[in-house]
Design an enzyme around this catalytic site. Structure first.
Site, PDB file in Angstrom:
ATOM      1  N   TYR A  92      15.779  14.667  11.812  1.00  0.00           N
ATOM      2  CA  TYR A  92      16.482  14.880  10.550  1.00  0.00           C
ATOM      3  C   TYR A  92      16.193  16.256   9.969  1.00  0.00           C
ATOM      4  CZ  TYR A  92      18.368  13.431   5.963  1.00  0.00           C
ATOM      5  OH  TYR A  92      19.110  13.294   4.817  1.00  0.00           O
ATOM      6  N   SER A 187      12.935  10.170  15.991  1.00  0.00           N
ATOM      7  CA  SER A 187      13.251   9.929  14.595  1.00  0.00           C
ATOM      8  C   SER A 187      14.772   9.798  14.426  1.00  0.00           C
ATOM      9  CB  SER A 187      12.654  11.036  13.726  1.00  0.00           C
ATOM     10  OG  SER A 187      12.744  10.692  12.361  1.00  0.00           O
ATOM     11  N   GLN A 188      15.423  10.698  13.671  1.00  0.00           N
ATOM     12  CA  GLN A 188      16.882  10.656  13.612  1.00  0.00           C
ATOM     13  C   GLN A 188      17.473  10.705  15.018  1.00  0.00           C
ATOM     14  OE1 GLN A 188      20.011  13.090  11.047  1.00  0.00           O
ATOM     15  NE2 GLN A 188      19.309  14.308  12.766  1.00  0.00           N
ATOM     16  N   ASP A 273       3.524   4.224  10.618  1.00  0.00           N
ATOM     17  CA  ASP A 273       4.644   5.125  10.315  1.00  0.00           C
ATOM     18  C   ASP A 273       5.281   4.758   8.979  1.00  0.00           C
ATOM     19  OD1 ASP A 273       6.947   6.659  10.256  1.00  0.00           O
ATOM     20  OD2 ASP A 273       7.524   6.223  12.316  1.00  0.00           O
ATOM     21  N   HIS A 302       4.325   9.033  11.618  1.00  0.00           N
ATOM     22  CA  HIS A 302       5.645   9.304  12.175  1.00  0.00           C
ATOM     23  C   HIS A 302       5.615  10.275  13.355  1.00  0.00           C
ATOM     24  CE1 HIS A 302       9.919   9.015  12.244  1.00  0.00           C
ATOM     25  NE2 HIS A 302      10.128  10.270  11.930  1.00  0.00           N
TER      26      HIS A 302
END
Length: 328
Positions: A92, A187-188, A273, A302
């Site tokens: 992101y 992640s994203q 996370d 994360h």
């Protein structure tokens, strides 16, 4: 960050019901058909580079609605014949950056395509090169609430379509073996990889790393971190919008894409996370249609497994590809 989610034993069996619209499949079939109908062949420009052992190509391909999307395509300089390919999506706020920042897959003998994320690239890293030319209604700063009152206008409709057409583009390139393509991202990028794997047939595997964009209603209520908090802050102003917002998000939930996956997955989760809560990652993994192997990083936030996890991915992908190699 201490453990804040379900106990590990409960996480491993966590399989919640997630809202799924009746027209989910029709929505995505129509979306992809419209963009594929106007897609042009990808354009590659070979770059002079100090990377003597890797060929670097600047790529522009057709994404959502034919919009031009940038990417990097890296292949080993001594490659002969079509190579297995890895399509990677970004986290992101980041852009595609510079080609020398992403060498692991090409250095391991793969064709590697790294997709820029439209409209992003200015929050961290070394930048991106793909605008998002589509406007939206009122939204909270960031990307999570852009067009959130209508699935047809939602930002991630465009991003997920770009992701699918990136696979189409790679499959059209002579250096890549169209029958041996995997998707990955963190992640994203992990959430995008889940979406691509649910929308593209014939992939050999997917490797979502600490994936975002899963189990939205739980995520929004469980973590106080961005980007999910963008939705919270939007709803704190638009107080009556929650039913509409969560209906839109149901078209983009990684759990619903995992239910439609046709290739195996290797999924990582970090049990501390606070950005992508572990229960939301397990929700997608435990709904996976083909089967997802989950790698836990118990004491990580994360960042997950970072370089350690890439080694797990490389070993897993080699194993996935080994039956194909044995017959060719």
């Amino acid at each position: 960050m201490p453990f804040f989610d379900l106990p590990a034993a409960e996480l491993r069996g966590f399989r919640p019901e997630v809202a799924e619209p009746d027209d989910f499949d029709a929505f995505w079939a129509e979306t992809l058909a419209e963009s594929r109908a106007v897609a042009q062949p990808p354009r590659l420009t070979r770059l002079d580079s100090p990377l003597a052992l890797v060929e670097v190509y600047d790529v522009e391909f057709s994404g959502y609605a034919g919009d031009p999307v940038k990417g990097w395509f890296l292949v080993p300089a001594d490659a002969s014949g079509p190579l297995p390919a890895v399509v990677e999506y970004n986290g992101y706020g980041g852009g595609r950056g510079l080609p020398h920042e992403r060498l692991q897959w090409a250095a391991s003998g793969y064709a590697h395509f790294f997709m820029d994320t439209r409209g992003q690239g200015s929050a961290w890293g070394t930048g991106g090169g793909t605008p998002d030319p589509h406007g939206t209604g009122p939204s909270f700063p960031g990307f999570m609430t852009r067009g959130i009152h209508d699935p047809a206008e939602y930002y991630y409709r465009r991003v997920f379509t770009d992701a699918v057409l990136a696979v189409d583009a790679v499959r059209s390139l002579p250096a890549a073996d169209e029958t041996r393509v995997a998707v990955t991202g963190g992640s994203q990028g992990g959430g995008i990889a889940l979406a691509a794997a649910g929308l593209v047939d014939g992939l050999v595997g997917a490797m979502p790393d600490v994936p975002f964009l899963c189990c939205f209603e739980r995520s929004v209520g469980l973590t106080d971190r961005d980007p999910y908090q963008e939705i919270v802050r939007y709803l704190s102003i638009h107080r009556d919008a929650a039913p509409t917002v969560f209906r839109t998000l149901s078209y983009f939930d990684g759990v619903n894409f995992a239910k439609r996956a046709s290739a195996p997955a290797l999924v990582s989760v970090a049990l501390m996370d606070p950005v992508c809560p572990p229960s939301t990652v397990y929700a997608a993994a435990n709904h996976h249609a083909v089967g997802a192997e989950v790698v836990e990083y118990a004491f990580n936030e994360h960042e997950g497994g970072q370089g350690v996890h890439w080694e797990r991915q490389a070993a897993w992908l080699a194993e996935v590809l080994s039956p194909w190699s044995a017959t060719h």
